[in-house]
Design an enzyme around this catalytic site. Sequence first.
Site, PDB file in Angstrom:
ATOM      1  N   SER A  30      16.710 -22.496 -27.736  1.00  0.00           N
ATOM      2  CA  SER A  30      16.184 -23.655 -28.464  1.00  0.00           C
ATOM      3  C   SER A  30      17.314 -24.528 -29.001  1.00  0.00           C
ATOM      4  CB  SER A  30      15.281 -23.192 -29.613  1.00  0.00           C
ATOM      5  OG  SER A  30      15.952 -22.254 -30.434  1.00  0.00           O
ATOM      6  N   ASN A 117      13.524 -14.646 -38.572  1.00  0.00           N
ATOM      7  CA  ASN A 117      12.151 -15.115 -38.778  1.00  0.00           C
ATOM      8  C   ASN A 117      11.985 -15.874 -40.093  1.00  0.00           C
ATOM      9  OD1 ASN A 117      11.696 -13.900 -36.375  1.00  0.00           O
ATOM     10  ND2 ASN A 117      10.559 -12.136 -37.188  1.00  0.00           N
ATOM     11  N   HIS A 163     -18.020 -56.132 -34.692  1.00  0.00           N
ATOM     12  CA  HIS A 163     -18.175 -56.150 -33.222  1.00  0.00           C
ATOM     13  C   HIS A 163     -17.223 -57.149 -32.575  1.00  0.00           C
ATOM     14  CE1 HIS A 163     -22.031 -54.022 -33.933  1.00  0.00           C
ATOM     15  NE2 HIS A 163     -22.143 -54.878 -34.933  1.00  0.00           N
ATOM     16  N   SER A 284       8.480 -63.211 -20.716  1.00  0.00           N
ATOM     17  CA  SER A 284       8.072 -62.656 -19.436  1.00  0.00           C
ATOM     18  C   SER A 284       9.123 -63.009 -18.400  1.00  0.00           C
ATOM     19  CB  SER A 284       6.718 -63.256 -19.050  1.00  0.00           C
ATOM     20  OG  SER A 284       6.562 -63.221 -17.649  1.00  0.00           O
ATOM     21  N   LYS A 290       5.457 -67.392 -21.987  1.00  0.00           N
ATOM     22  CA  LYS A 290       4.958 -66.234 -22.721  1.00  0.00           C
ATOM     23  C   LYS A 290       5.836 -65.846 -23.911  1.00  0.00           C
ATOM     24  CE  LYS A 290       1.969 -63.734 -21.643  1.00  0.00           C
ATOM     25  NZ  LYS A 290       1.459 -62.870 -20.593  1.00  0.00           N
ATOM     26  N   GLU A 297       2.457 -53.669 -29.282  1.00  0.00           N
ATOM     27  CA  GLU A 297       1.856 -52.896 -28.182  1.00  0.00           C
ATOM     28  C   GLU A 297       2.457 -51.490 -28.126  1.00  0.00           C
ATOM     29  OE1 GLU A 297       1.896 -55.288 -24.501  1.00  0.00           O
ATOM     30  OE2 GLU A 297       1.956 -57.013 -25.844  1.00  0.00           O
TER      31      GLU A 297
END
Length: 470
Positions: A30, A117, A163, A284, A290, A297
């Site tokens: 690990s 542990n 909605h 873009s 754009k 996002e």
Amino acid sequence: MQDETNKGGGLIRGRFDEGLDDVMAKINASIGFDRRMASQDIDGSVAHVTMLNAQKIISVEDADAIKAGLTTIREEIASGRFTYSVELEDIHMNVEARLGELIGAAAGRLHTARSRNDQVATSFRLWVRDAHDRALELVRTLIEVLVEQAAQNAGTIMPGYTHLQSAQPVSFGHHLMAYVEMFGRDHGRLSDARTRMNESPLGAAALAGTSFPIDRDLTADLLDFARPMRNSLDAVSDRDFAIEYLSAAALCMTHLSRLAEEIVLWMSPQFGFITMSDRWTTGSSIMPQKRNPDAAELVRGKTGRVHGSLTGLLGVMKALPLTFSKDMQEDKEQTFDAADTLELCLKAMIGMLRDLRPKPEAMLAAAGSAHSTATDLADWLVRELGLPFREAHHITGRLVRLADEHGSDLAGLSLQDMHSVDARITDAVFTVLGVEDSVVSRRSYGGTSPECVAREAEQWRARIEEFRAG
Ligand code: ARG
């Protein structure tokens, strides 16, 4: 005697003759990720050795040599000079082996009355506690930024949606303050979880405690834990603290994602409610016009990773018998990834919110569309004419249809038009049909009036102070 290092993890392979198969070494190690807990591992060891000496389990000379060696190792790690070995499996054995190189035989006394542990449980708990603290501070900053934008926009009117359809006009500040409530609950969850997890597993040893006269209160105290965990079996097998952190993080990401989604919508030309500067938008490669809200996002997209980490760790733990099983080594990567992701997304959201500017005219124009003050008209019929709400709803519906037939909004109907639906209406009705009137009138507790929003912003400023004061 064989060369211990060839046996892989030479520290603990006294009974073995052969080294590890390469694949075994790979699945077992690990160190590739748990090196991130180096500082917490050393903190745990310093507390442990201090206690061993205070309890006269080891001599002051050995304790001092161990502490000096650990200090050197801390510096080597901080400056990038430390060489990690996969054969030594994890951070705990890497540090201990290096200690042996630095100070010789005394290093072997550090592990008295301790097991990996309780050692790993302690290191990981300390790491996750730090992650709580970083997230708490970032959530507070996010709330502050939201509150300031909200206070500035208490009187900025936008459409409120159900909605995703324009429903009733609201204050943009009120909309932002809804997120303050969500992130306020996230803050509460993280701080509750932090309180619950702040107990020390150190001294549980392998699983059953130890016959040495250790002082668990002292190590707990030295590591700023409120107290030692009460049951040694639970202490080494509990990973609730990571799961609770991940669930608080997952829900916080859900909130970030909802806000990110709204930023994406508001930035779109179809809404056109906000702008963001060059610093927070991308272009873009083909469409020169754009300006994309990529950070929003990505916050939305990265939410899935954190949700995955939560279900991942729940899955690791769900069928493990007490106490430690090596499965539990799988607790770390996903927790680290979730913490990195949460912190990056909180920072991105803070940056975007500082940067974004509302376009009040566009918001206002949209707020006035789609008969958004129809409820105000119905309420007026109830209040002024004493009609039952259901009848008022019906009359308003007919007026909406009439307005549609005339291609106008409700305020564009003449009193004569209105009388064709109900003769009891007076021209006082026109005072409630404007979007500003509508927003200003919603003064009920928790409502959208600019007055309410300003009051809420003020109260949240005080609450953040209280959070910071602890
Ligand atoms: N590398 C281990 C982990 O991350 C440390 C604990 C190992 N304990 C053991 N008994 N093998 O969980």
